[in-house]
Scaffold this motif. Sequence first.
Motif, PDB file in Angstrom:
ATOM      1  N   GLY A   1       3.616   4.616  12.532  1.00 45.40           N
ATOM      2  CA  GLY A   1       3.546   6.055  12.334  1.00 45.40           C
ATOM      3  C   GLY A   1       2.549   6.441  11.257  1.00 45.40           C
ATOM      4  O   GLY A   1       2.226   5.638  10.368  1.00 45.40           O
ATOM      5  N   SER A   2       2.049   7.680  11.324  1.00 44.02           N
ATOM      6  CA  SER A   2       1.035   8.135  10.374  1.00 44.02           C
ATOM      7  C   SER A   2       1.565   8.238   8.949  1.00 44.02           C
ATOM      8  O   SER A   2       0.811   8.095   7.986  1.00 44.02           O
ATOM      9  N   LYS A   3       2.864   8.481   8.804  1.00 45.55           N
ATOM     10  CA  LYS A   3       3.428   8.558   7.459  1.00 45.55           C
ATOM     11  C   LYS A   3       3.339   7.216   6.741  1.00 45.55           C
ATOM     12  O   LYS A   3       3.228   7.168   5.513  1.00 45.55           O
ATOM     13  N   ILE A   4       3.408   6.130   7.501  1.00 43.10           N
ATOM     14  CA  ILE A   4       3.284   4.793   6.917  1.00 43.10           C
ATOM     15  C   ILE A   4       1.823   4.469   6.627  1.00 43.10           C
ATOM     16  O   ILE A   4       1.468   4.016   5.531  1.00 43.10           O
ATOM     17  N   SER A   5       0.946   4.726   7.590  1.00 42.22           N
ATOM     18  CA  SER A   5      -0.463   4.354   7.430  1.00 42.22           C
ATOM     19  C   SER A   5      -1.171   5.180   6.365  1.00 42.22           C
ATOM     20  O   SER A   5      -2.214   4.763   5.851  1.00 42.22           O
ATOM     21  N   ASN A   6      -0.618   6.364   6.023  1.00 40.04           N
ATOM     22  CA  ASN A   6      -1.226   7.203   4.993  1.00 40.04           C
ATOM     23  C   ASN A   6      -0.373   7.301   3.736  1.00 40.04           C
ATOM     24  O   ASN A   6      -0.601   8.172   2.900  1.00 40.04           O
ATOM     25  N   SER A   7       0.595   6.419   3.612  1.00 38.34           N
ATOM     26  CA  SER A   7       1.574   6.533   2.528  1.00 38.34           C
ATOM     27  C   SER A   7       0.975   6.178   1.172  1.00 38.34           C
ATOM     28  O   SER A   7       0.473   5.070   0.959  1.00 38.34           O
ATOM     29  N   LEU A   8       1.036   7.135   0.244  1.00 32.96           N
ATOM     30  CA  LEU A   8       0.590   6.870  -1.117  1.00 32.96           C
ATOM     31  C   LEU A   8       1.572   5.950  -1.841  1.00 32.96           C
ATOM     32  O   LEU A   8       1.176   5.199  -2.733  1.00 32.96           O
ATOM     33  N   VAL A   9       2.840   6.004  -1.442  1.00 33.80           N
ATOM     34  CA  VAL A   9       3.837   5.111  -2.041  1.00 33.80           C
ATOM     35  C   VAL A   9       3.500   3.653  -1.716  1.00 33.80           C
ATOM     36  O   VAL A   9       3.510   2.779  -2.592  1.00 33.80           O
ATOM     37  N   LEU A  10       3.176   3.387  -0.448  1.00 34.99           N
ATOM     38  CA  LEU A  10       2.787   2.024  -0.059  1.00 34.99           C
ATOM     39  C   LEU A  10       1.492   1.612  -0.748  1.00 34.99           C
ATOM     40  O   LEU A  10       1.335   0.449  -1.132  1.00 34.99           O
ATOM     41  N   LEU A  11       0.577   2.555  -0.888  1.00 41.47           N
ATOM     42  CA  LEU A  11      -0.680   2.259  -1.587  1.00 41.47           C
ATOM     43  C   LEU A  11      -0.402   1.745  -2.992  1.00 41.47           C
ATOM     44  O   LEU A  11      -0.963   0.731  -3.415  1.00 41.47           O
ATOM     45  N   VAL A  12       0.474   2.431  -3.713  1.00 42.60           N
ATOM     46  CA  VAL A  12       0.817   2.032  -5.078  1.00 42.60           C
ATOM     47  C   VAL A  12       1.548   0.689  -5.086  1.00 42.60           C
ATOM     48  O   VAL A  12       1.206  -0.222  -5.863  1.00 42.60           O
ATOM     49  N   LEU A  13       2.548   0.545  -4.223  1.00 37.34           N
ATOM     50  CA  LEU A  13       3.342  -0.687  -4.190  1.00 37.34           C
ATOM     51  C   LEU A  13       2.480  -1.896  -3.839  1.00 37.34           C
ATOM     52  O   LEU A  13       2.576  -2.955  -4.486  1.00 37.34           O
ATOM     53  N   PHE A  14       1.640  -1.759  -2.824  1.00 39.06           N
ATOM     54  CA  PHE A  14       0.783  -2.866  -2.407  1.00 39.06           C
ATOM     55  C   PHE A  14      -0.181  -3.268  -3.528  1.00 39.06           C
ATOM     56  O   PHE A  14      -0.350  -4.455  -3.829  1.00 39.06           O
ATOM     57  N   ARG A  15      -0.818  -2.258  -4.141  1.00 41.17           N
ATOM     58  CA  ARG A  15      -1.881  -2.563  -5.107  1.00 41.17           C
ATOM     59  C   ARG A  15      -1.326  -3.135  -6.410  1.00 41.17           C
ATOM     60  O   ARG A  15      -1.951  -4.001  -7.030  1.00 41.17           O
ATOM     61  N   ILE A  16      -0.168  -2.647  -6.840  1.00 45.15           N
ATOM     62  CA  ILE A  16       0.417  -3.147  -8.083  1.00 45.15           C
ATOM     63  C   ILE A  16       1.033  -4.531  -7.885  1.00 45.15           C
ATOM     64  O   ILE A  16       0.913  -5.418  -8.746  1.00 45.15           O
TER      65      ILE A  16
END
Length: 267
Positions: free
Chosen positions: A70-85
């Motif tokens: 889903g687009s909410k997952i592929s554009n998720s800023l929360v996932l962006l932060v979690l993945f990068r940290i």
Amino acid sequence: MKIIFQNKALRSIAIVNFLFVASYAAFGVHSLFFFVHSAQSETLRGAVITGMALFAATQVGGVSLLSLFGSKISNSLVLLVLFRISAPILLATPNRFTIIAGMLFFGLSHAIYSVRSRVLVSQLLQNNDHLQVTAYSALSITTNLAFLLAPPIGGYLLKTNLGLIPGVLLSIVCTAASLIVFFALNAQNKVNTPQKIETNKTPESISKFNKKNYLLDLIRFSAFILPYAIFMALIPIRGSNERLSAFQNGLLFGLNGLLIIVFQSAF
């Protein structure tokens, strides 16, 4: 280049991109190089190569992969932060799982950021085509500037007795600083952008374009970027075979960034 420093939005975009790319360039390339030289080098070599391949692949196809959920997952800023940290933290622990997962998270976070940053540019500068073109150029220049400066710094930090700890901290600090400015720009964009009435109807032209050309564009883009990404990912492996130091490994990445900046400026 002068207009980038004069325009606040362009300056902020350039800073965000430089810090975000530097968070990987200062650490990711050296964490794998460090593992190859470690006492567990033979055990971890397969995980190192697998992690590099996943990083290269997810930079290109990461958003398409996440969009399956889903687009909410592929554009998720929360996932962006979690993945990068979490990526540098995982890479600081030398075992097969953490190496592969860390590089996968670096790749996925880069894919999400790549889309979100370009959408942000188009929204912040939607009324000025010239500034949009300049902003996209700034993204490219600051990416290569990060690879010019960050890898040698990261390689130098590995010479300390603290191992990967300084690199992990540098990566997290760069990520945090980048995301703080990024979120501030997003907040500013929401305030300045008038709300539009949402509709579920997709314009016919866009629908046809997506159906006919999306896969073909993805194949073309992959054919262009994957060989370069794999080449960049394999530099530490070749460097380890030549018994280069982590600092020399960083200089190789820096040289590559410098050459790209020079050729971009020339043409």
